[in-house]
Scaffold this active site. Structure first.
Site, PDB file in Angstrom:
ATOM      1  N   SER A 119       0.836  -1.206   0.000  1.00  0.00           N
ATOM      2  CA  SER A 119       0.000   0.000   0.000  1.00  0.00           C
ATOM      3  C   SER A 119       0.865   1.248   0.000  1.00  0.00           C
ATOM      4  CB  SER A 119      -0.860   0.065   1.265  1.00  0.00           C
ATOM      5  OG  SER A 119      -1.658  -1.049   1.389  1.00  0.00           O
ATOM      6  N   HIS A 140      -2.265  -3.241  -6.542  1.00  0.00           N
ATOM      7  CA  HIS A 140      -2.801  -2.818  -5.245  1.00  0.00           C
ATOM      8  C   HIS A 140      -4.305  -3.067  -5.191  1.00  0.00           C
ATOM      9  CE1 HIS A 140      -3.696   0.481  -2.125  1.00  0.00           C
ATOM     10  NE2 HIS A 140      -3.253  -0.579  -1.510  1.00  0.00           N
ATOM     11  N   GLU A 152      -5.204  -1.116  -8.498  1.00  0.00           N
ATOM     12  CA  GLU A 152      -4.283  -0.138  -9.080  1.00  0.00           C
ATOM     13  C   GLU A 152      -3.074  -0.904  -9.635  1.00  0.00           C
ATOM     14  OE1 GLU A 152      -5.201   3.791  -6.312  1.00  0.00           O
ATOM     15  OE2 GLU A 152      -3.837   2.279  -5.534  1.00  0.00           O
ATOM     16  N   ASN A 190      -5.282   6.090  -2.071  1.00  0.00           N
ATOM     17  CA  ASN A 190      -4.813   6.434  -0.726  1.00  0.00           C
ATOM     18  C   ASN A 190      -4.239   7.841  -0.657  1.00  0.00           C
ATOM     19  OD1 ASN A 190      -5.695   4.069   0.313  1.00  0.00           O
ATOM     20  ND2 ASN A 190      -3.695   3.088   0.477  1.00  0.00           N
TER      21      ASN A 190
HETATM   22  N1  LIG Z   1      -5.333  -4.700   4.991  1.00  0.00           N
HETATM   23  C1  LIG Z   1      -5.573  -3.803   4.032  1.00  0.00           C
HETATM   24  O1  LIG Z   1      -6.572  -3.060   4.080  1.00  0.00           O
HETATM   25  C2  LIG Z   1      -4.650  -3.695   2.842  1.00  0.00           C
HETATM   26  C3  LIG Z   1      -5.142  -3.132   1.657  1.00  0.00           C
HETATM   27  C4  LIG Z   1      -4.316  -3.091   0.530  1.00  0.00           C
HETATM   28  C5  LIG Z   1      -3.020  -3.562   0.620  1.00  0.00           C
HETATM   29  N2  LIG Z   1      -2.555  -4.085   1.807  1.00  0.00           N
HETATM   30  C6  LIG Z   1      -1.174  -4.593   1.832  1.00  0.00           C
HETATM   31  O2  LIG Z   1      -1.228  -6.010   1.725  1.00  0.00           O
HETATM   32  C7  LIG Z   1      -0.094  -6.589   2.404  1.00  0.00           C
HETATM   33  C8  LIG Z   1      -0.584  -7.605   3.416  1.00  0.00           C
HETATM   34  O3  LIG Z   1      -1.430  -6.951   4.344  1.00  0.00           O
HETATM   35  P1  LIG Z   1      -2.539  -7.742   5.176  1.00  0.00           P
HETATM   36  O4  LIG Z   1      -3.466  -6.716   5.720  1.00  0.00           O
HETATM   37  O5  LIG Z   1      -3.093  -8.871   4.384  1.00  0.00           O
HETATM   38  O6  LIG Z   1      -1.651  -8.311   6.382  1.00  0.00           O
HETATM   39  P2  LIG Z   1      -1.881  -9.621   7.283  1.00  0.00           P
HETATM   40  O7  LIG Z   1      -1.166  -9.343   8.565  1.00  0.00           O
HETATM   41  O8  LIG Z   1      -3.301 -10.007   7.326  1.00  0.00           O
HETATM   42  O9  LIG Z   1      -1.088 -10.747   6.479  1.00  0.00           O
HETATM   43  C9  LIG Z   1       0.314 -10.710   6.388  1.00  0.00           C
HETATM   44  C10 LIG Z   1       0.843 -11.994   5.814  1.00  0.00           C
HETATM   45  O10 LIG Z   1       2.277 -11.962   5.852  1.00  0.00           O
HETATM   46  C11 LIG Z   1       2.744 -13.223   6.232  1.00  0.00           C
HETATM   47  N3  LIG Z   1       4.074 -13.141   6.824  1.00  0.00           N
HETATM   48  C12 LIG Z   1       4.401 -12.681   8.038  1.00  0.00           C
HETATM   49  N4  LIG Z   1       5.725 -12.800   8.244  1.00  0.00           N
HETATM   50  C13 LIG Z   1       6.233 -13.329   7.112  1.00  0.00           C
HETATM   51  C14 LIG Z   1       7.558 -13.714   6.702  1.00  0.00           C
HETATM   52  N5  LIG Z   1       8.587 -13.551   7.516  1.00  0.00           N
HETATM   53  N6  LIG Z   1       7.707 -14.232   5.475  1.00  0.00           N
HETATM   54  C15 LIG Z   1       6.647 -14.387   4.646  1.00  0.00           C
HETATM   55  N7  LIG Z   1       5.387 -14.075   4.991  1.00  0.00           N
HETATM   56  C16 LIG Z   1       5.189 -13.541   6.203  1.00  0.00           C
HETATM   57  C17 LIG Z   1       1.712 -13.695   7.223  1.00  0.00           C
HETATM   58  O11 LIG Z   1       1.794 -15.089   7.391  1.00  0.00           O
HETATM   59  C18 LIG Z   1       0.426 -13.228   6.567  1.00  0.00           C
HETATM   60  O12 LIG Z   1      -0.017 -14.154   5.605  1.00  0.00           O
HETATM   61  C19 LIG Z   1       0.679  -5.416   3.006  1.00  0.00           C
HETATM   62  O13 LIG Z   1       1.689  -5.044   2.127  1.00  0.00           O
HETATM   63  C20 LIG Z   1      -0.386  -4.324   3.091  1.00  0.00           C
HETATM   64  O14 LIG Z   1       0.168  -3.030   3.070  1.00  0.00           O
HETATM   65  C21 LIG Z   1      -3.336  -4.180   2.908  1.00  0.00           C
END
Ligand SMILES: NC(=O)c1ccc[n+]([C@@H]2O[C@H](COP(=O)([O-])OP(=O)(O)OC[C@H]3O[C@@H](n4cnc5c(N)ncnc54)[C@H](O)[C@@H]3O)[C@@H](O)[C@H]2O)c1
Length: 282
Positions: A119, A140, A152, A190
């Site tokens: 993000s 994204h 995106e 964003n």
């Molecule tokens: N939550 C949102 O609203 C949103 C929206 C758009 C983009 N994002 C982006 O998506 C990405 C994930 O966010 P999320 O909200 O799904 O987070 P989350 O915490 O739900 O999931 C994170 C994931 O990372 C994995 N992980 C943790 N440590 C790790 C490691 N050492 N090696 C490999 N994998 C590992 C976890 O097992 C988990 O599957 C981020 O980059 C975030 O910025 C989030």
């Protein structure tokens, strides 16, 4: 090249949603997690959402079973070796993402497209961890990924037209509404939404307005489908605060910094819908 097989790294909030989008659109999909337990949890999340879709008659039991049948789970990056597109959705941490992309670079085919769902990080900084930054793009998605149509498609410094087109076309095939943008902080949505929502929260205190009245004002006066406080509760106070800090860190406008009220709510564990209380109780 045609995208037939998709890899999704991380089956957390976003990764599980993206994997669901992929299998529902007919793509064989490999979901990679750091442990079997987390991988199973990711599959259970997808199963739950698809089953809800069956209950609401949006899809048939057969369609749900077929979609789940297209999902393979693994803890090994090597199992992504024959994927045409890999979408990374691990924690928002530059060092971690760079490490993951360096490993992906070693194990995937040279022409595979590697996409990050970051993000707030620079896609170019992530791409530089590979020896083929021209195959790296941003994709994204928005939360919840199976529900919100926008993706995106982010052009990083060295992304090739071919890689961007493949990502764009795949998103369309997956039923999404992709848009093209550049690797600038906050991309499109964003960059606009974060300072705007922060303004809304500041109005609560500056003007002594109740969240209910602010939401009523913006839904009825500005035609927003959802009031700003209800929207922040849905996004998650912690997610919004983190995104605000990241945008503020990169662009430095004071409106981008998280409002004090949100920081206090986060410290008190009032994270919005997911914790049962934010601006509203759930
Ligand atoms: N939550 C949102 O609203 C949103 C929206 C758009 C983009 N994002 C982006 O998506 C990405 C994930 O966010 P999320 O909200 O799904 O987070 P989350 O915490 O739900 O999931 C994170 C994931 O990372 C994995 N992980 C943790 N440590 C790790 C490691 N050492 N090696 C490999 N994998 C590992 C976890 O097992 C988990 O599957 C981020 O980059 C975030 O910025 C989030």
């Amino acid at each position: 090249m045609q995208i037939r097989k998709v890899g999704v790294l991380g089956l957390g909030t976003m990764g599980a949603g993206i994997a669901q989008v992929s299998v529902q659109s007919g793509f064989d999909t490999v979901g990679r997690e750091v442990s079997d337990e987390l991988a199973e949890r990711g599959r259970a999340t997808i199963d739950r959402y698809l089953t809800r879709g069956v209950e609401k008659e949006r899809l048939s039991p057969r369609e749900r079973d077929d979609a789940l049948g297209r999902l393979t789970l693994t803890t090994e990056l090597l199992d992504l070796a024959d994927c045409d597109l890999v979408i990374e959705a691990v924690l928002e941490d530059l060092d971690l993402k760079r490490q993951v992309f360096a490993e992906l670079d070693r194990v995937t085919r040279p022409d595979a497209v590697l996409a990050t769902n970051t993000s707030a990080l620079s896609v170019s900084d992530i791409a530089e961890a590979t020896a083929r930054p021209e195959r790296v793009v941003g994709m994204h998605f928005f939360n919840p990924a199976p529900v919100l149509p926008l993706v995106e498609i982010v052009r990083a410094r060295e992304s090739s037209d071919d890689a961007l087109d493949l990502a764009y076309e795949w998103a369309e095939q997956a039923g999404k509404q992709p848009v093209r943008c550049n690797d600038t902080p906050g991309f499109i949505v964003n960059r606009i939404l974060i300072p705007l929502l922060n303004d809304c929260v500041r109005v609560l205190d500056e003007a002594g307005v109740h969240p209910e009245d602010l939401d009523k004002a913006m839904t009825n006066g500005a035609g927003w489908p959802l009031g700003p406080c209800a929207l922040i509760d849905l996004i998650g106070i912690d997610v919004h605060v983190h995104a605000s800090e990241a945008l503020h860190g990169r662009l430095g406008e004071s409106r981008m910094a998280p409002p004090e009220r949100l920081v206090r709510m986060q410290q008190a564990g009032k994270l919005g819908r997911k914790s049962g209380e934010g601006f509203y109780k759930y």
